[in-house]
Design an enzyme around this catalytic site. Structure first.
Site, PDB file in Angstrom:
ATOM      1  N   LYS A 255       0.856  -1.191   0.000  1.00  0.00           N
ATOM      2  CA  LYS A 255       0.000   0.000   0.000  1.00  0.00           C
ATOM      3  C   LYS A 255       0.888   1.236   0.000  1.00  0.00           C
ATOM      4  CE  LYS A 255      -2.709   2.810   3.213  1.00  0.00           C
ATOM      5  NZ  LYS A 255      -3.176   2.934   4.616  1.00  0.00           N
ATOM      6  N   ASP A 260      -2.216  10.764   3.298  1.00  0.00           N
ATOM      7  CA  ASP A 260      -3.588  10.385   3.615  1.00  0.00           C
ATOM      8  C   ASP A 260      -4.233  11.431   4.502  1.00  0.00           C
ATOM      9  OD1 ASP A 260      -5.967   9.092   4.022  1.00  0.00           O
ATOM     10  OD2 ASP A 260      -5.174   7.674   5.491  1.00  0.00           O
ATOM     11  N   LYS A 267      -8.943  13.305   8.962  1.00  0.00           N
ATOM     12  CA  LYS A 267      -8.198  12.959  10.156  1.00  0.00           C
ATOM     13  C   LYS A 267      -8.067  14.170  11.078  1.00  0.00           C
ATOM     14  CE  LYS A 267      -5.285   9.357   8.102  1.00  0.00           C
ATOM     15  NZ  LYS A 267      -5.712   8.242   8.965  1.00  0.00           N
ATOM     16  N   ASP A 278       2.218   6.896   5.037  1.00  0.00           N
ATOM     17  CA  ASP A 278       1.180   5.907   4.714  1.00  0.00           C
ATOM     18  C   ASP A 278       1.530   5.116   3.461  1.00  0.00           C
ATOM     19  OD1 ASP A 278      -1.123   4.735   5.661  1.00  0.00           O
ATOM     20  OD2 ASP A 278      -2.472   5.957   4.459  1.00  0.00           O
ATOM     21  N   ASP A 337     -11.551   7.254   5.184  1.00  0.00           N
ATOM     22  CA  ASP A 337     -10.232   7.086   5.795  1.00  0.00           C
ATOM     23  C   ASP A 337      -9.844   5.609   5.887  1.00  0.00           C
ATOM     24  OD1 ASP A 337      -7.853   7.900   6.945  1.00  0.00           O
ATOM     25  OD2 ASP A 337      -8.660   7.877   8.986  1.00  0.00           O
ATOM     26  N   GLU A 339      -9.127   3.758   3.347  1.00  0.00           N
ATOM     27  CA  GLU A 339      -8.880   3.731   1.906  1.00  0.00           C
ATOM     28  C   GLU A 339      -7.841   2.697   1.488  1.00  0.00           C
ATOM     29  OE1 GLU A 339      -5.264   5.172   3.190  1.00  0.00           O
ATOM     30  OE2 GLU A 339      -7.249   5.708   3.951  1.00  0.00           O
ATOM     31  N   ARG A 341      -7.369  -0.383   2.191  1.00  0.00           N
ATOM     32  CA  ARG A 341      -7.926  -1.697   1.822  1.00  0.00           C
ATOM     33  C   ARG A 341      -8.568  -1.659   0.434  1.00  0.00           C
ATOM     34  NH1 ARG A 341     -11.330  -1.517   7.226  1.00  0.00           N
ATOM     35  NH2 ARG A 341      -9.436  -0.341   7.714  1.00  0.00           N
TER      36      ARG A 341
END
Length: 491
Positions: A255, A260, A267, A278, A337, A339, A341
């Protein structure tokens, strides 16, 4: 600062003008009890040190004697594992030499095992790393030459370790550089270019999917996450093909959300800067593929990295959207948030389409795993007991800790949704790391051995920890390389 390490037998050690590092392991010297005889002035300090362990620094005058001596004991880091004690002591030794502006480090290790030597090398390389690109004033750091004294019978094996650690550390450093870069400079196109350059340098085959190719190949999750940004998403596919046909095809899936914001599920501002990390899972895959390209293990290995910038914009995904994944399953977006996955689900489907028999995905996926395990372990989820142990053992061998977490079947119902096949978050505030793993498992066939590594706590650290400085850690690179070597034995 560059690091040059050589291994020699005791009689070839040049003791002059360096920092002599004497390491105590449970009351015995790694350099042998006779190491103190190299400089008679050390004897009183050695006796004092054995009675009251502490770091002692002793100065020396001119002549063929060490300029200074540093005494380190594993009792000073008593709560760490044995290998982490070695890594930490080696990193302290190098930092001490740097602080004293010495350019030579002498490590007598005649009584050390190969495993201890490997851990010490790991610690030295970790401490030598620095990222000073954005410092307006950088201290002039001397290059440091390290001499390791070993038994004659160990010279060949230790030299092999030196060469391998050099190659391995280059991949770790690449991953650390990528995580440490600022998000304004590292967005999906730039990350893809870094992967392309790496692959070109190591002879790997690389394919980059732009947004048009992503649409053609049905990577709707990747496209959806990235559509709120003016920097479009990218997919990187890096391929190592062995000289002989292999029955094992290992897919490494990373990933890489280059920043993010959380999207519309924004967030909290405190600590949001850490979300530049991230993409640590993707960075680890790119770093590992560099090492794999140089070592050329005997199995087929494909690195797959999906990269997007999760931003808020006119086209950004909204809570309530429903996405058709590459596999055909529909996903309700409850939380923008969650995201990562959505990137991984399409990559997992692609990995199986190209014939992967084993898949490992790495992702800074959940805050829940941070709360559960802290910074000492990454979470390990796996659908096969034997493969889980292979991954855990690979990490343990190289100083990267994994704690196996359960894939609890009864929690799957938390992901049910009336309008789609699956929701992207669970209904409960509890067990978030588990429900995230269960979401990913939904896109993996039972016949494929799959491990999910949640590295949210360990990919980027905000303060010095063990042998590592604050910033990107390169966590996962060593595990993936060690796992590829392990799987090669059963090719």
């Amino acid at each position: 600062m560059s690091l040059k390490i050589q291994a020699v037998s005791r009689e070839k050690i040049n003791w002059a003008e360096g920092l002599l590092v004497i390491i105590d392991r449970n009351g015995s010297w790694l350099g042998g009890e006779q190491v103190a005889a190299q400089a008679t002035e050390l004897e009183a300090t050695v006796r004092q040190f054995k009675e009251a362990p502490a770091v002692e620094l002793t100065g020396f005058t001119a002549g063929k004697k060490p300029r200074a001596a540093l005494f380190l004991s594993n009792r000073q880091v008593k709560y760490y594992s044995d290998s982490d004690k070695m890594r930490t002591m080696a990193s302290r030794a190098l930092r001490t030499a740097r602080k004293l502006k010495l350019d030579k480090l002498i490590l007598p290790l005649e009584s050390a095992s190969l495993e201890e030597v490997e851990a010490l090398l790991h610690g030295l390389h970790a401490a030598a790393y620095s990222y000073k690109k954005y410092k307006s004033k950088v201290d002039d750091q001397k290059d440091i030459a390290v001499t390791i004294g070993v038994e004659k019978s160990q010279l060949k094996s230790v030299q092999s370790l030196l060469n391998e650690q050099e190659v391995l550390n280059s991949g770790v450093s690449l991953a650390r550089d990528l995580v440490n870069e600022i998000p304004a400079e590292l967005y999906p196109e730039r990350l893809a270019e870094a992967a392309r350059i790496m692959a070109s340098d190591t002879g790997l085959k690389v394919t980059i999917y732009d947004e048009k190719r992503l649409a053609k190949e049905r990577f709707n999750g990747v496209l959806t996450v990235g559509r709120g940004s003016n920097h479009p998403p990218r997919l990187m596919i890096m391929k190592h093909t062995p000289a002989r046909k292999s029955k094992i095809h290992l897919a490494l899936v990373g990933k890489a959300v280059t920043f993010d914001t959380g999207g519309h599920s924004l967030k909290q501002p405190k600590g949001m800067w850490e979300m530049k990390g991230d993409m640590a899972g993707g960075a680890a895959v790119i770093g590992a593929m560099q090492v794999i390209g140089n070592l050329r293990p005997d199995i087929e290995i494909t690195g797959i990295v999906a990269s997007a910038l999760n931003a808020i914009g006119p086209e950004a995904m909204l809570p309530g959207d429903i996405i058709r994944s590459r596999s055909g399953k529909t996903v309700h977006v409850d939380n923008t948030d969650a995201e990562g996955r959505l990137l991984l689900m399409d990559c997992l489907d692609y990995a199986q389409e190209i014939g992967a028999t084993h898949i490992v995905d790495l992702a800074t996926l959940t805050g829940a795993i941070v709360r559960a395990l802290g910074e000492a372990y990454a979470g390990l989820f796996c659908n096969d007991d034997n493969f889980a142990e292979q991954v855990r053992s690979a990490g343990s061998a190289v100083g990267e800790g994994y704690w196996r977490m359960p894939l609890v079947p009864e929690y799957r119902e938390q992901l049910d949704h009336p309008l789609a096949d699956i929701d992207n978050v669970g209904k409960s505030v509890n067990a978030g790391a588990i429900t995230a793993a269960l979401f990913l498992q939904e896109f993996v066939e039972d016949s494929v051995k799959w491990a999910h590594l949640d590295i949210a706590a360990v990919g980027l650290i905000t303060k010095n920890y063990k042998h590592l400085a604050a910033g990107g850690t390169g966590f996962g690179v060593r595990t993936l390389v060690e796992l590829s070597k392990s799987l090669s034995k059963g090719r």
